[in-house]
Scaffold this active site. Structure first.
Site, PDB file in Angstrom:
ATOM      1  N   GLU A 282       0.833  -1.159   0.103  1.00 41.32           N
ATOM      2  CA  GLU A 282       0.043   0.152   0.139  1.00 41.32           C
ATOM      3  C   GLU A 282       0.861   1.334   0.134  1.00 41.32           C
ATOM      4  OE1 GLU A 282      -2.947  -0.027   3.252  1.00 41.32           O
ATOM      5  OE2 GLU A 282      -4.582  -0.947   2.039  1.00 41.32           O
ATOM      6  N   LYS A 417     -14.308  -0.283  -3.281  1.00 39.52           N
ATOM      7  CA  LYS A 417     -15.487   0.099  -2.188  1.00 39.52           C
ATOM      8  C   LYS A 417     -16.452   0.782  -2.917  1.00 39.52           C
ATOM      9  CE  LYS A 417     -12.079   0.516   1.796  1.00 39.52           C
ATOM     10  NZ  LYS A 417     -11.404   1.423   2.586  1.00 39.52           N
TER      11      LYS A 417
END
Ligand SMILES: O=P(O)(O)OC[C@H]1O[C@H](O)[C@H](O)[C@@H](O)[C@@H]1O
Length: 431
Positions: A282, A417
């Site tokens: 990340e 998401k």
């Protein structure tokens, strides 16, 4: 002096490149000090080992003590940085099979969306004295939020109004649904500092509370991180192995090695690989850049991925983590009939053979054209794991800065998401 971590490697860098890294690292280090580097508002983990107050540590230990007393099983709910650090350290420092009788069992939820998992978890905890720690920095992540809704309902049915003594929330100081719930329902809570992102939060209450509950010595963990902070405070690559590691990775990337494999020979270290993957994945994987972080648990994976590492496409480099001292060992017994032909090993122990296997593997992969970095860690204990956490957090940040990306955001994670929200018709989402 024996260093807690030593780094060895045999890569040959040109002088020009080496000098370039030396200068870049110095500049980045000073930008971090001045707070002018990308995402500098999230550098809070950098001085954390020094800054965590005795008061906060005591209150973590006090709450952990209460949960340990009230519960024989604690469910820790969280995902990503709100889960991997605690689980990594817990697994690395717990016995394989038998817990101490005074330590509650600590299990995890909210890291998957399997109905089977939660259903079986509910069956498993039923009849045991239970507590829940729910962790989400944003307080809005779907996977842990769903798990918590289910666990909360279960806990309320079982414990009625005394449920507040059995649930602890760790989240943002004011934002997010979880903070609202903690206030509204009266749970004890801890704050994830604004200046620390999820994947750098293992040494905040996010990691420390579940670990203290599990019986891990969090003071030793912090002591290791504190010493690492001191050891890696210089901007000079020559005397800062965290920065050297960051530079080596970037050198290898330039040379076309865009996958790093973290390799260890300690099964209980395997969850740490997962923490490391999130940290580097990340932090670096954005703007079309970054080294893909993968991991192998040897010798198990020598019998699966070993073939590829040895002879597949040559874009891999390997970072070996080796623990010099571990607490238990087992001798190979002598056999009078020697039917399995293993008597030649009977003057050796399992750990000695594990170490020889590591050396044999490194040699083979070196011959196969896999560049190697070798991190030797003095001992497999809380102090050294704390040291290693700080080593990787710092090297990861430096490595991301060398790539000229912000180590502390993860804009790409939002994409899926948004799709979930659309597909599940969340109110307010664009269809
Ligand atoms: O702690 P939370 O806000 O629930 O976030 C949990 C995780 O969510 C996402 O996956 C982010 O990409 C991670 O960086 C974060 O650790």
């Amino acid at each position: 002096m024996v260093l807690p971590i030593t780094l060895n490697q045999s890569l040959i860098m040109t002088n020009e490149l080496e000098n370039l890294f030396v200068e870049q690292v110095k500049t980045i280090h000073s930008e971090m000090d001045k707070g002018t580097s990308k995402g500098a508002a999230f550098l809070g983990w950098r001085n954390l080992p020094n800054e965590i107050s005795a008061g906060e540590l005591e209150s973590i230990l006090a709450v952990a003590g209460k949960l340990r007393k009230a519960a024989e099983l604690v469910v820790v709910i969280g995902v990503g940085g709100s889960y991997l650090g605690a689980k990594a350290v817990q697994d690395a420092l717990s016995p394989y099979f038998e817990r101490k009788s005074e330590d509650p069992e600590v299990i995890y939820a909210g890291q998957n969306l399997s109905g089977t998992y939660i259903k079986q978890l509910l069956n498993y905890i039923d009849g045991k004295e239970v507590a829940v720690i729910v962790i989400s920095k944003s307080g809005t992540t779907t996977e842990p939020a769903i798990a918590f809704r289910i666990l909360l309902e279960y806990m309320q049915c079982r414990y009625g109004s005394s449920v507040t003594e059995r649930i602890v929330a760790i989240t943002d100081k004011s934002e997010g649904a979880l903070r609202e719930m903690a206030i509204h329902l009266g749970f004890t809570s801890f704050i994830v500092p604004d200046t620390i992102g999820g994947r750098y939060s293992v040494l905040t209450p996010v990691g420390l509370l579940p670990l203290a509950v599990a019986g891990i010595d969090i003071k030793e963990l912090l002591a290791g991180a504190k010493d690492a902070m001191r050891a890696y405070s210089t901007a000079d690559i020559g005397s800062n192995q965290a920065y050297e590691y960051a530079a080596l990775r970037n050198f290898l990337l330039v040379e076309g090695y865009n996958i790093e494999i973290l390799a260890s020979f300690s099964p209980r270290f395997a969850t740490f690989h997962e923490w490391w993957k999130q940290l580097f994945g990340e932090s670096e994987g954005k703007d079309g850049k970054g080294i893909f972080p993968a991991a192998v648990a040897y010798p198990t994976d020598l019998h699966s991925l070993g073939q590829y590492v040895q002879e597949g496409q040559r874009m891999l480099f390997e970072t070996f983590v080796q623990f010099e001292k571990t607490e238990d060992d087992c001798a190979i017994p002598f056999s009078t009939d020697n039917l399995d032909g293993l008597n030649y090993l009977s003057d050796k122990t399992m750990n000695e053979i594990n170490e020889v296997t590591l050396r044999a593997t490194m040699q083979a992969h070196d011959d196969g054209g896999v560049p190697l970095i070798h991190l030797t860690v003095g001992k497999h204990d809380a102090y050294h794991i704390g040291y290693l956490i700080y080593f990787f957090e710092l090297s990861c940040t430096m490595s991301a800065y060398l790539l000229d990306v912000n180590p502390f955001d993860q804009p790409g994670v939002e994409k899926y998401k948004k799709n979930i929200s659309k597909l599940l018709e969340k109110p307010g989402s664009v269809v």
